[in-house]
Design an enzyme around this catalytic site. Sequence first.
Site, PDB file in Angstrom:
ATOM      1  CD  GLU A  73      -2.296   2.132  -3.424  1.00 31.12           C
ATOM      2  OE1 GLU A  73      -3.286   2.633  -3.493  1.00 31.12           O
ATOM      3  OE2 GLU A  73      -1.554   2.245  -2.235  1.00 31.12           O
TER       4      GLU A  73
ATOM      5  CG  ASP B 212      -2.043   0.982   1.338  1.00 34.19           C
ATOM      6  OD1 ASP B 212      -2.928   1.280   0.266  1.00 34.19           O
ATOM      7  OD2 ASP B 212      -1.797   2.130   2.305  1.00 34.19           O
TER       8      ASP B 212
END
Length: 541
Positions: A265, A203
């Site tokens: 990401e 993330d």
Amino acid sequence: MSEPNSVPWWRDAVIYQVYPRSFADGDGDGMGDLPGITARLPHLAALGVDAVWLSPVYPSPQKDAGYDVADYRGIEAMFGTLDDFGRLSERAHELGLRVVMDLVPNHTSADHAWFRAALAAGPGSPERARYLFRAGDGDAPPNSWRSVFGGPAWTRVEDGSWYLHLFDSSQPDLDWTNPEVVAEFEDVLRFWLDRGVDGFRIDVAHGLVKAEGLPEWDHDQALLNGSAATGERPPMWDQEGVHEVYRGWRRVLDAYPGDRMLVAEAWVTPPERLARYLRSDEMHQAFNFDYLRAPWRATELRAVITSTLAAHETVGAPATWVLSNHDVVRHASRLGYPAGQEPTSGVGPDDPQPDAELGLRRARAATTFMLALPGGAYVYQGEELGLPEVTTLPAEVRQDPSFARTNGEDTGRDGCRVPIPWEGGEPSYGFGPGPASWLPQPELWGRLSVAAQTGVTGSTLELYRTLIALRRELHLGRGTLRWDEIDGGDVLAYTSADVLVVANLGPDPVAVPAGATLLVASGDLDAGRVPTDTAAWFRLP
């Protein structure tokens, strides 16, 4: 480690994202959980995907749907237990599915033991050095940085110090210049690798490290690498130090058997900067958000694909392709707007609404076109059912923190997170045995359920199953791409592994070469021609 001369599984894998709150509820409390996911894994095996990626399931106060982690070595009680995770992993592997975990390294929850210790220990302590605490400028915060979720990126504590949170105030940013932080996350990786996890989605991978001195940046915040106002790279994103972090993580993964993988990401542009995350000693994959955000026009899509493949080739990494996820408007609705006006977030009941029929037709074509591209592909739960964005959620049921922090100006991401339908009707369309789901489901969910589409010729579910099966059979993810020219205006055509792929984005049907045999199409052809907003695969003579 992989066998000599074998192709690592992740280079051409189709990976299915499960948003655990919304996939399947095993105990009837209205919230998805690990036993529910385990029970529904046969659906993913039948779909033909290679792996399942779980959005965070760690212990968390759920201020940001689990992206506020209180303990990186456990399972949130509402999702189950570590034993439940073990059963999920075992069942997935029995079905030939690999398991990818979500890791959130930019920040912890304010409930994390480290942050509680930091507050108790006070300024100048080793405990506070794990986070980005700073003195303010009088009564003002240390700088003007803004939160991605709206409002200031700094919160003041009782002793007058301020801590940085690029997201919600309940998500304090870690200080990745601290060796203790580095060592902790390498140990977290080992914890899950020892439990058979096959990879990690990272993330905010372009975050973590901030520019030295936290220089001023007085602009509205976004996840993107760059500011619309200046075109410069912000001091909180895509800093050089992140690469050393990932080199350390790669060394950890390389010590384990089975081609374990890391996918970033990283909201980074241009493609050349994204490719730097994919050098041979760093990440294995990175999400291609330029492709996701590209408008439904042949020129822009072709340019993104070409630049992506060229940038990835410089580092020997596979490209990835994605159209939907838990943070953006589902592409069955996003593509229901005029080309160039597609929203990526924040569609509410008072906003212009998508053309549902147009959006689904284009979404089927976009997926058909995407799943033949070389590299890996990601599928977000429910897109195989053609689920649209739920744009009519009332304010009182919305739970995304960005909605609250902006006083509703940002509608948030709840519309793509509504629990998916499995069979039957209300109250939850098979989502669980309880009376309701954590977000309300619309009436149309009944006719879009897995049961309603299974075995139905022409259904979106059967289209996905056919595409994924043919992709594997023809090794399309391992092929190379050669652009072809087909008369007809706004048309995309390429050849990969001796398969011609055509997507017609223009107003008139287009013809394909004589002798080409249809393999699969997103919709009915027009006397052998590909109609508008339709994509098809052909075997060349």
